[in-house]
Design a protein around this motif. Structure first.
Motif, short mmCIF file in Angstrom:
data_model
loop_
_atom_site.label_atom_id
_atom_site.label_comp_id
_atom_site.label_asym_id
_atom_site.label_seq_id
_atom_site.Cartn_x
_atom_site.Cartn_y
_atom_site.Cartn_z
N MET A 1 0.84 -1.21 0.00
CA MET A 1 0.00 0.00 0.00
C MET A 1 0.87 1.25 0.00
N VAL A 2 0.47 2.23 -0.77
CA VAL A 2 1.26 3.45 -0.84
C VAL A 2 1.02 4.31 0.40
N LEU A 72 -9.33 10.49 -12.99
CA LEU A 72 -8.42 10.64 -11.84
C LEU A 72 -9.18 10.78 -10.53
N ASP A 73 -10.46 11.17 -10.61
CA ASP A 73 -11.27 11.36 -9.40
C ASP A 73 -11.32 10.07 -8.59
N ARG A 74 -11.36 8.95 -9.31
CA ARG A 74 -11.44 7.65 -8.60
C ARG A 74 -10.26 7.47 -7.67
N ALA A 75 -9.08 7.84 -8.17
CA ALA A 75 -7.87 7.70 -7.34
C ALA A 75 -7.92 8.67 -6.18
N LEU A 76 -8.37 9.89 -6.45
CA LEU A 76 -8.45 10.91 -5.40
C LEU A 76 -9.35 10.45 -4.27
N ASN A 77 -10.45 9.76 -4.62
CA ASN A 77 -11.40 9.32 -3.60
C ASN A 77 -11.05 7.98 -2.99
N ASN A 78 -9.97 7.35 -3.50
CA ASN A 78 -9.57 6.04 -2.96
C ASN A 78 -8.06 5.98 -2.80
N MET A 79 -7.51 7.01 -2.21
CA MET A 79 -6.05 7.13 -2.20
C MET A 79 -5.35 5.98 -1.49
N ASP A 80 -6.07 5.29 -0.62
CA ASP A 80 -5.41 4.19 0.08
C ASP A 80 -5.54 2.86 -0.64
N ILE A 82 -5.44 2.74 -4.56
CA ILE A 82 -5.50 3.14 -5.96
C ILE A 82 -5.29 1.93 -6.86
N LYS A 83 -4.42 1.03 -6.38
CA LYS A 83 -4.09 -0.18 -7.14
C LYS A 83 -5.34 -0.90 -7.61
N ASN A 84 -6.25 -1.22 -6.67
CA ASN A 84 -7.44 -2.00 -7.03
C ASN A 84 -8.54 -1.15 -7.66
N THR A 85 -8.49 0.15 -7.41
CA THR A 85 -9.51 1.05 -7.96
C THR A 85 -9.52 1.01 -9.48
N TYR A 86 -8.32 0.77 -10.08
CA TYR A 86 -8.23 0.84 -11.53
C TYR A 86 -8.19 -0.52 -12.23
N VAL A 137 1.47 6.59 -9.26
CA VAL A 137 0.71 5.48 -8.67
C VAL A 137 -0.46 5.12 -9.58
N VAL A 138 -1.15 6.13 -10.11
CA VAL A 138 -2.26 5.89 -11.04
C VAL A 138 -1.74 5.18 -12.29
#
Lengths: 147, 143
Positions: A1-2, A72-80, A82-86, A137-138
């Motif tokens: 995790m970042v 990019l909003d998805r990453a902003l709202n899931n910063m902990d 990001i890996k699985n968000t995308y 990270v994104v």
């Protein structure tokens, strides 16, 4: 995790609050297509990309630039996480769109240049560092499902 | 990849305008390189202060920008013009050429910051190409 420091989270959020999506999105994508013309290979159906002027005034490119930036909003709202968000977006770019993942980095670089142009000296080195880390990270997450 | 007649004109015109702020550009670009890409600090372990805008950073930024501006004047034959600088970087400084890309990127960011109108997309691509060719010329004597 970042791991993100509080200062990094603040800096990244600040950049996003200042972001005019409708303007930065189109300009970033346009610059990417102009500065790295081989990226135009993915936009065959987007109409006239013949020169810089055509690209900058192309409404399909503009609309797509806004779409991509909102991605990019998805990453902003899931910063902990990001890996699985995308995961799905990564599969889309790999399996369906067949985008060379090196191109994500090119677009990210253009985005940093455009934001620097908008924020001027408010875009401090520390802010650039946090935002560049966020984008890397994104970019990494988007490349994960390629095989 | 080489510079077209238009590219060269755009690069010369833009840097003629940017030359007056050369010291600021150099300082900002080098500061950002050290902060955003901390691995680059290894080349400056002999400086007492590596923080953005510090005296050694500002001084060295000026040197680097001076080199770049003289490269603009040698735009028709960068390899020949930058030969001795290439020897310096290859034999003495031994800077990993990957770092040329990093500094080039930060130069572009700073140019966008300081010249938001003049640094339009056409100028951006011409300057990016120019910086890549300067980097290549600097790496000429590496091996």
């Amino acid at each position: 995790m970042v791991e993100w420091t509080d200062a990094e989270r603040t800096a990244i959020n600040f950049v996003f609050t200042k972001l005019d999506y409708d303007s930065v999105g189109p300009e970033s994508l346009s610059r990417c297509l102009i500065v790295y013309p081989w990226t135009q290979r993915y936009f065959g159906g987007f109409g006239n990309l013949y020169n810089a002027e055509a690209i900058l005034s192309n409404p399909m490119i503009a609309a797509h630039g806004i779409t991509v930036l909102h991605g990019l909003d998805r990453a902003l709202n899931n910063m902990d996480d990001i890996k699985n968000t995308y995961t799905q977006l990564s599969e889309l770019h790999s399996e369906k769109l067949h985008v060379d993942p090196d191109n994500f980095r090119l677009l990210a670089d253009c985005l940093v240049v455009v934001i620097a142009g908008r924020l001027g000296t408010d875009f401090t080195p520390e802010m650039q560092a946090a935002f560049a880390k966020f984008l890397s990270v994104v970019v990494s997450a988007l490349g994960r499902q390629y095989h | 990849m080489s510079l077209t007649v238009t590219d060269k004109a755009l690069v010369k015109d833009f840097f003629a305008k940017a030359a007056s702020k050369a010291e600021d550009i150099g300082n900002e670009a080098l500061s950002r390189t050290l902060v955003v890409y901390p691995q680059t600090k290894i080349y400056f372990s002999h400086w007492k202060d590596l923080s953005p805008g510090s005296e050694p950073v500002r001084k060295h930024g000026k040197v680097v920008m001076g080199g770049l501006l003289s490269a603009v004047g040698m735009i028709d034959d960068l390899t020949t013009g930058l030969l001795s600088l290439s020897e310096l970087h290859a034999y003495m400084l031994r800077v990993d050429p990957g770092n040329f890309k990093i500094l080039s990127h930060n130069i572009l960011v700073v140019l966008a910051m300081l010249f938001p109108v003049d640094f339009n997309p056409e100028t951006h691509v011409a300057v990016d190409k120019f910086l890549q060719l300067v980097s290549l010329a600097l790496a000429e004597k590496y091996r």
